[in-house]
Scaffold this active site. Structure first.
Site, short mmCIF file in Angstrom:
data_model
loop_
_atom_site.label_atom_id
_atom_site.label_comp_id
_atom_site.label_asym_id
_atom_site.label_seq_id
_atom_site.Cartn_x
_atom_site.Cartn_y
_atom_site.Cartn_z
N CYS A 116 -17.19 4.51 -25.30
CA CYS A 116 -18.48 5.05 -25.11
C CYS A 116 -19.18 5.64 -23.69
CB CYS A 116 -19.31 4.53 -26.45
SG CYS A 116 -18.73 4.44 -27.88
N ARG B 19 2.30 -1.52 -5.89
CA ARG B 19 2.41 -0.30 -7.17
C ARG B 19 3.46 0.76 -7.07
NH1 ARG B 19 -2.10 2.75 -7.36
NH2 ARG B 19 -2.89 1.71 -5.63
N GLY C 242 0.78 -1.44 -0.18
CA GLY C 242 0.03 0.12 0.43
C GLY C 242 0.78 1.26 -0.07
C1 LIG Z 1 -2.89 -5.58 -2.94
C2 LIG Z 1 -2.57 -5.86 -2.14
C3 LIG Z 1 -0.57 -5.32 -2.07
C4 LIG Z 1 -0.32 -4.13 -2.77
O1 LIG Z 1 -1.14 -3.59 -2.97
P1 LIG Z 1 0.08 -1.31 -3.61
O2 LIG Z 1 -1.12 -0.80 -3.01
O3 LIG Z 1 -0.14 -1.50 -4.46
O4 LIG Z 1 1.25 -1.62 -3.26
C5 LIG Z 1 -0.65 -6.26 -0.93
N1 LIG Z 1 -1.32 -7.01 -0.54
C6 LIG Z 1 -2.55 -7.70 -0.85
C7 LIG Z 1 -3.38 -8.58 0.05
C8 LIG Z 1 -3.40 -7.41 -1.42
O5 LIG Z 1 -4.49 -7.42 -1.81
#
Ligand SMILES: *Cc1c(COP(=O)(O)O)cnc(C)c1O
Length: 434
Positions: free
Chosen positions: A363, A296, A251
């Site tokens: 669209c 990300r 995250g």
């Molecule tokens: C999506 C997700 C991540 C990665 O989140 P990012 O925001 O892309 O870093 C990590 N762990 C779990 C369980 C996720 O669902």
């Protein structure tokens, strides 16, 4: 600022280069839209994580959340550079298998794993599965009994109820979240652990949480460490249950526009490591592995999306630069109001600018790539480069309006190669029956 984030982008007279590759030349050989990844940048970010998420007290493990950008070349690059990986579907598990990834290092996530997916995970030797609920643990225990010769490490996803300041669609630890078991449902968590422990080939290994995405600042993560380590103390002191792994999820925020202020990866790692070291010492905990799961932040800023401007329209209010893609290849603006940045290829920073909106060709009124951006005056045929398009772009691409899926190239040292070739019209209708 953008120029600091994208230091491998060089804007020259009439052209722009990424890692030495001319975008004008690239667009002659590859159809647009085109996802472009700077391979050295990917590797640099991977190492920023693996070099700094370390401690003398525990093994720091970096698991790349592959849903951000998943293809065989990317998975192999991760393996080569010491990252573990996750999967959340049969397709992701299969891709890892076909890419030759060490399946014992794979983490299998998801709130609703199907029987077919679980069986395949056993058959391929997936090492770790993260159970999302008591109900899922019961299903897993049944499937596990079909594979008495295979074993699996199991983490339990708990929801620590931390409302991270990010868009509501990418918060995951709210009280009404569909993910994990709310941390205050102690009996439910305990029953889940017991269900796992009673299956001879399932090994309860610890706790997992993932509090959301595009999170800035370290407070939510230090709170997560504090809350989860308190929980580990409760499990140990009241129930004699030891957690050998603490998985804190991902995250970590990235730069999409100047409102975003991501901390350097090194700092994020140090903050989390020191929060863990402190909490473990204070609470006398000894997990052997601490895991983070960046998705990300590994890929976003290393990836770009190249469009051609195919029409310029002066509407009642806005001037639209229409591009040859849109929500079929970059859906995040429509899905959760994500704001991207872009430049015209080969236009110097001091070129005269106007306020325009980048519109897609799908669209839907919501098919806007970027609303209200200052860009140089363009003409049809100019190329537009969207920054930070490396995460959840290609992986969320779709065939809406029967737009074929774009290709993906890796660029490095002045050369490029396809890692995913563009979908042809015939690829797109190949499965349709006469
Ligand atoms: C999506 C997700 C991540 C990665 O989140 P990012 O925001 O892309 O870093 C990590 N762990 C779990 C369980 C996720 O669902």
């Amino acid at each position: 600022m953008k120029n600091d984030v994208f230091d491998s982008v060089v804007v020259g007279d009439g052209d722009t280069r990424i890692a030495g590759v001319s975008l004008k030349e690239l667009a002659k050989e590859c159809p647009t839209p085109l996802y472009i990844y700077d391979e050295d940048r990917l590797v640099k970010t991977m190492h920023a994580y693996t070099d700094h998420f370390t401690s003398p007290k525990f093994e720091g493990r970096v698991v790349y959340a592959t849903k951000a950008f998943n293809c065989k070349a990317m998975l192999r690059l991760c393996q080569k550079n010491g990252l573990y990986m996750d999967s959340v579907s049969l397709g992701e598990i299969y891709t890892a298998h076909k890419a030759g990834i060490d399946m014992s290092g794979l983490y299998f996530h998801g709130n609703n794993k199907t029987v077919i997916e679980m069986r395949r995970a056993f058959e391929y030797g997936v090492g770790t599965l993260i159970v999302d609920s008591l109900e899922e643990s019961e299903k897993l225990a049944r499937i596990a009994s079909e594979y008495p010769d295979c074993s699996m490490r199991i983490l339990i996803r708990v929801n620590p109820i931390i409302e991270a300041a990010t868009h509501k669609h990418i918060q995951t630890a709210t009280p009404d979240s569909k993910f994990g078991i709310a941390i205050d449902r102690k009996d439910n968590v305990l029953e889940t652990i017991r269900t796992i422990q009673s299956a001879p080939n399932l090994h309860f290994a610890g706790l997992h949480a993932h509090i959301g995405s595009q999170i800035f600042g370290s407070d939510p993560f230090t709170k997560e460490v504090d809350d989860l380590t308190d929980y580990m103390v409760m499990l140990r002191d009241e129930h004699g249950i030891h957690c050998e792994e603490l998985d804190l999820g991902g995250g970590f925020g990235v730069w999409y526009n100047d409102a975003d202020t991501p901390a350097p990866v090194e700092d994020v790692c140090r903050t989390i490591v020191s929060a863990c070291e402190k909490a473990f010492a204070a609470k006398n905990l000894t997990p052997s592995v601490v895991t983070i799961e960046p998705g990300r932040s590994i890929v976003a800023e290393a990836g770009y999306l190249l469009y051609e401007i195919t029409l310029i329209k002066k509407a009642l209010k806005d001037t639209f630069y229409f591009v040859d893609g849109g929500m079929s290849d970059l859906i995040r603006p429509a899905l959760y109001e994500a704001v991207y940045s872009a430049d015209l290829v080969g236009k110097p920073a001091d070129a005269p600018k106007q306020l325009v909106t980048i519109g897609g060709k799908c669209c839907e009124s919501g098919d806007i790539v970027i609303r209200d951006i200052e860009l140089p005056v363009a003409k049809e045929g100019d190329l537009l480069l969207v920054y930070s398009a490396g995460a959840y772009g290609y992986s969320m691409a779709n065939n809406y309006n029967k737009n074929p899926l774009p290709g993906v190239v890796f660029v490095k040292d002045g050369t490029w190669r396809y890692v995913v070739r563009p979908e042809s019209l015939d690829d797109m209708i190949a499965r349709e029956c006469d």
